[in-house]
Write a protein that holds these residues in place. Structure first.
Motif, PDB file in Angstrom:
ATOM      1  N   SER A 153       0.801  -1.224   0.000  1.00 31.93           N
ATOM      2  CA  SER A 153       0.000   0.000   0.000  1.00 31.93           C
ATOM      3  C   SER A 153       0.829   1.267   0.000  1.00 31.93           C
ATOM      4  O   SER A 153       0.351   2.328  -0.416  1.00 31.93           O
TER       5      SER A 153
ATOM      6  N   LEU B 260      -0.058   4.993  -1.554  1.00 30.54           N
ATOM      7  CA  LEU B 260      -0.162   6.172  -0.707  1.00 30.54           C
ATOM      8  C   LEU B 260       0.920   7.213  -0.960  1.00 30.54           C
ATOM      9  O   LEU B 260       0.855   8.316  -0.414  1.00 30.54           O
TER      10      LEU B 260
ATOM     11  N   ALA C  53      -2.338   5.770   5.939  1.00 27.53           N
ATOM     12  CA  ALA C  53      -3.760   5.501   5.722  1.00 27.53           C
ATOM     13  C   ALA C  53      -4.591   6.078   6.857  1.00 27.53           C
ATOM     14  O   ALA C  53      -5.641   6.694   6.631  1.00 27.53           O
TER      15      ALA C  53
ATOM     16  N   ASP D  98      -3.355   0.000   6.771  1.00 31.74           N
ATOM     17  CA  ASP D  98      -3.351   0.084   5.320  1.00 31.74           C
ATOM     18  C   ASP D  98      -3.961  -1.190   4.746  1.00 31.74           C
ATOM     19  O   ASP D  98      -4.787  -1.148   3.842  1.00 31.74           O
TER      20      ASP D  98
ATOM     21  N   LEU E 261      -7.594   0.148   3.853  1.00 33.21           N
ATOM     22  CA  LEU E 261      -7.780   0.347   2.418  1.00 33.21           C
ATOM     23  C   LEU E 261      -8.123  -0.979   1.756  1.00 33.21           C
ATOM     24  O   LEU E 261      -8.983  -1.055   0.887  1.00 33.21           O
TER      25      LEU E 261
END
Length: 203
Positions: A32, A36, A73, A114, A142
């Motif tokens: 992730s 990000l 996140a 995340d 996410l």
């Protein structure tokens, strides 16, 4: 939003032979951090996640994330929810709340990662918050690896490896259900491949 495509376009859906934090092996891994690193994408994803939480009627006073992976996140989600953000971190292997962060009694806290795999780190953070008198209102990520039941989506799936408190909702933008193998029965290992721990060798 096509979350899977966003991960692919960001180079965040990796294929290979990976050693997961659970100790299992998998031919796929989600990174992730690659998603990000783009602030506009991070903001858009957090907004969609915040919308899920808002539509479910879950009240949140604060977002808490376990370091390191959940920080970006969690911060973006807190900003979309217009609430404060804190994080826990490991000190000599033990998850701890440091850096002057405080928790108010009865404060409604959402734990954000995340990626949720088994939810082990998220639960460690949740236990710290509860010990300090806070109320855990749910979990968010996410991406969900499908091991834990997502709110109103996977409730009928048996999830013996999930460590989250499943009486609380889990919000996520997408479920990524990948094959995983016990190390002793990994077909990739039997082919002579060596598992790479995510984060190493440029991953």
């Amino acid at each position: 939003m096509d979350i899977a495509q966003i991960y692919k376009d960001s180079g965040a859906l990796l294929k290979g032979h990976f050693l997961l934090s659970s100790g299992k092996h998998s031919p796929f891994y989600l990174q992730s951090a690659k998603v990000l690193e783009n602030p506009k994408v991070a903001n858009a994803l957090a907004y969609e996640l915040a919308l899920q939480i808002h539509n479910a009627g879950v009240a949140v006073d604060c977002v808490c994330s376990p370091a390191l992976g959940g920080i970006l996140a969690g911060y973006e989600l807190a900003r979309s929810l217009s609430v404060r953000f804190i994080f826990t971190e490991r000190v000599e292997g033990v998850m701890t709340l440091r850096r002057g962060f405080e928790v108010k009694p009865k404060e409604k806290i959402l734990i954000c990662e995340d990626i949720i795999t088994t939810g082990g780190s998220a639960m460690e953070s949740a236990k710290i918050m509860k010990a300090l008198g806070a109320e855990i209102v749910g979990f968010a990520a996410l991406a969900n690896r499908g091991i834990c039941n997502r709110f109103n989506v996977l409730r009928n799936v048996e999830t013996p490896d999930c460590r989250l408190d499943e009486s609380l909702p889990l919000f996520a933008l997408e479920d990524f259900v990948f094959e995983t193998y016990e190390a002793r029965n990994c077909p990739l290992c039997k082919q002579g491949s060596k598992a790479i721990k995510p984060g190493s060798r440029g991953n």
